[in-house]
Design a protein around this motif. Structure first.
Motif, mmCIF file in Angstrom:
data_model
loop_
_atom_site.group_PDB
_atom_site.id
_atom_site.type_symbol
_atom_site.label_atom_id
_atom_site.label_comp_id
_atom_site.label_asym_id
_atom_site.label_seq_id
_atom_site.Cartn_x
_atom_site.Cartn_y
_atom_site.Cartn_z
ATOM 1 N N ASP A 86 53.998 51.827 43.881
ATOM 2 C CA ASP A 86 52.687 51.267 44.207
ATOM 3 C C ASP A 86 51.575 52.308 44.058
ATOM 4 O O ASP A 86 50.390 51.981 44.199
ATOM 5 N N SER A 87 51.940 53.540 43.777
ATOM 6 C CA SER A 87 50.934 54.585 43.542
ATOM 7 C C SER A 87 50.079 54.175 42.357
ATOM 8 O O SER A 87 50.577 53.989 41.242
ATOM 9 N N ALA A 88 48.791 54.030 42.589
ATOM 10 C CA ALA A 88 47.887 53.504 41.564
ATOM 11 C C ALA A 88 46.470 53.539 42.114
ATOM 12 O O ALA A 88 46.249 53.878 43.277
ATOM 13 N N VAL A 89 45.542 53.162 41.250
ATOM 14 C CA VAL A 89 44.171 52.921 41.707
ATOM 15 C C VAL A 89 43.994 51.417 41.837
ATOM 16 O O VAL A 89 44.335 50.663 40.918
ATOM 17 N N TYR A 90 43.498 50.995 42.974
ATOM 18 C CA TYR A 90 43.265 49.567 43.214
ATOM 19 C C TYR A 90 41.772 49.298 43.057
ATOM 20 O O TYR A 90 40.939 49.841 43.782
ATOM 21 N N LEU A 91 41.498 48.490 42.051
ATOM 22 C CA LEU A 91 40.119 48.207 41.678
ATOM 23 C C LEU A 91 39.712 46.832 42.172
ATOM 24 O O LEU A 91 40.440 45.857 41.985
ATOM 25 N N CYS A 92 38.547 46.784 42.761
ATOM 26 C CA CYS A 92 37.957 45.507 43.124
ATOM 27 C C CYS A 92 36.816 45.236 42.154
ATOM 28 O O CYS A 92 36.078 46.155 41.758
ATOM 29 N N ALA A 93 36.682 43.991 41.744
ATOM 30 C CA ALA A 93 35.594 43.606 40.855
ATOM 31 C C ALA A 93 35.048 42.264 41.296
ATOM 32 O O ALA A 93 35.732 41.487 41.964
ATOM 33 N N SER A 94 33.805 42.008 40.934
ATOM 34 C CA SER A 94 33.236 40.701 41.234
ATOM 35 C C SER A 94 32.433 40.213 40.042
ATOM 36 O O SER A 94 32.028 41.008 39.182
ATOM 37 N N SER A 95 32.232 38.921 39.989
ATOM 38 C CA SER A 95 31.416 38.356 38.916
ATOM 39 C C SER A 95 30.646 37.165 39.429
ATOM 40 O O SER A 95 31.091 36.450 40.335
ATOM 41 N N LEU A 96 29.483 36.969 38.835
ATOM 42 C CA LEU A 96 28.648 35.820 39.170
ATOM 43 C C LEU A 96 29.282 34.563 38.596
ATOM 44 O O LEU A 96 29.308 33.521 39.219
ATOM 45 N N ASP A 97 29.760 34.690 37.382
ATOM 46 C CA ASP A 97 30.656 33.762 36.723
ATOM 47 C C ASP A 97 30.203 32.323 36.664
ATOM 48 O O ASP A 97 30.655 31.482 37.432
ATOM 49 N N ARG A 98 29.347 32.054 35.704
ATOM 50 C CA ARG A 98 29.028 30.669 35.433
ATOM 51 C C ARG A 98 29.778 30.257 34.172
ATOM 52 O O ARG A 98 29.578 30.814 33.115
ATOM 53 N N GLY A 99 30.701 29.345 34.306
ATOM 54 C CA GLY A 99 31.364 28.802 33.123
ATOM 55 C C GLY A 99 32.397 29.697 32.499
ATOM 56 O O GLY A 99 32.792 29.502 31.360
ATOM 57 N N GLY A 100 32.850 30.705 33.210
ATOM 58 C CA GLY A 100 33.927 31.519 32.683
ATOM 59 C C GLY A 100 33.515 32.557 31.672
ATOM 60 O O GLY A 100 34.356 33.119 30.994
ATOM 61 N N ASP A 101 32.249 32.869 31.555
ATOM 62 C CA ASP A 101 31.841 33.869 30.581
ATOM 63 C C ASP A 101 31.168 35.045 31.256
ATOM 64 O O ASP A 101 30.344 35.724 30.666
ATOM 65 N N GLY A 102 31.517 35.276 32.496
ATOM 66 C CA GLY A 102 30.825 36.284 33.269
ATOM 67 C C GLY A 102 31.329 37.686 33.043
ATOM 68 O O GLY A 102 32.478 37.916 32.692
ATOM 69 N N GLU A 103 30.458 38.635 33.242
ATOM 70 C CA GLU A 103 30.798 40.046 33.196
ATOM 71 C C GLU A 103 31.362 40.447 34.547
ATOM 72 O O GLU A 103 30.863 40.020 35.588
ATOM 73 N N LEU A 104 32.387 41.267 34.550
ATOM 74 C CA LEU A 104 32.947 41.787 35.792
ATOM 75 C C LEU A 104 32.281 43.113 36.130
ATOM 76 O O LEU A 104 32.102 43.969 35.261
ATOM 77 N N PHE A 105 31.951 43.278 37.403
ATOM 78 C CA PHE A 105 31.392 44.523 37.906
ATOM 79 C C PHE A 105 32.448 45.164 38.803
ATOM 80 O O PHE A 105 32.934 44.528 39.739
#
Lengths: 115, 116
Positions: A86-105
């Motif tokens: 399980d040693s790893a970097v755990y990344l959280c991301a969010s997106s505004l996501d309208r219609g499935g074409d959103g950019e992840l931050f």
């Protein structure tokens, strides 16, 4: 605009211990993701939330990993008990996501070392 | 399910050299394509993206990528790299389904090292 916040940045634990990571997405972003990035590999999706609900958790090892997103905002990812792999970097991301074409931050990630 | 292949794991270039990083994906339907960059000690950030229209996409810092549908490819290019381009580059694909949220699948990444 504030970015995705994650804590802690670093965590070292021994195997079989438990750990929890916290994420606060960008305000107004409906979709939240947890990715696992093992050294030398690309990020792998663990779980995806749309508001409060789980959209995809097919790659989440449910015997040891759990995640929740209360009130559709913050989220926690828990590992219990932890294994060496399980040693790893755990990344959280969010997106505004309208219609499935959103950019992840992405947040800066939480680096986990399991000894 | 979609997958992404990045052919180059580690690339070393001198400043001013031209760059091309390969990316191929496997998915038969409509896709959105992305290149993300991770500078040392920083978080992943978007370099450029393709949704539709002109297959030649221009991003930040002089990067561009060309979507070639027949080859399932989305290669990243830059005519003249700088030392500050040293970073890890990830190609990602989102298989489009109407009404569903984005779910990015990432490649394994290419580490670019630019020497002075």
């Amino acid at each position: 605009e504030a970015g995705v916040a994650q804590s802690p940045r670093y965590k070292i634990i021994e195997k079989r211990q438990s750990v929890a990571f916290w994420c606060n997405p960008i305000s107004g972003h409906a979709t939240l993701y947890w990715y696992q990035q093992i050294l030398g590999q690309g990020p792998k999706l663990l779980i995806q939330f749309q508001n409060n609900g789980v959209v995809d958790d097919s790659q989440l090892p449910k015997d040891r990993f759990s995640a929740e997103r209360l009130k559709g905002v913050d989220s926690t990812l828990k590992i219990q008990p932890a294994k060496l792999e399980d040693s790893a970097v755990y990344l959280c991301a969010s997106s505004l996501d309208r219609g499935g074409d959103g950019e992840l931050f992405f947040g800066e990630g939480s680096r986990l070392t399991v000894l | 399910a979609q997958s992404v292949s990045q052919h180059n794991h580690h690339v070393i270039l001198s400043e001013a050299a031209s760059l091309e990083l390969g990316c191929n994906y496997s998915y038969g339907g409509t896709v959105n394509l992305f290149w993300y960059v991770q500078y040392p000690g920083q978080h992943l950030q978007l370099l450029l993206k393709y949704f539709s229209g002109d297959p030649l996409v221009k991003g930040i810092k002089g990067f561009e990528a060309e979507f070639i549908k027949s080859k399932f490819s989305f290669n990243l290019r830059k005519p003249s790299v700088q030392w500050s381009d040293t970073a890890e580059y990830f190609c990602a694909v989102n298989a489009c389904s109407t009404g569903t949220a984005s779910k990015l699948t990432f490649g394994t990444g290419t580490r670019l090292q630019v020497t002075l």
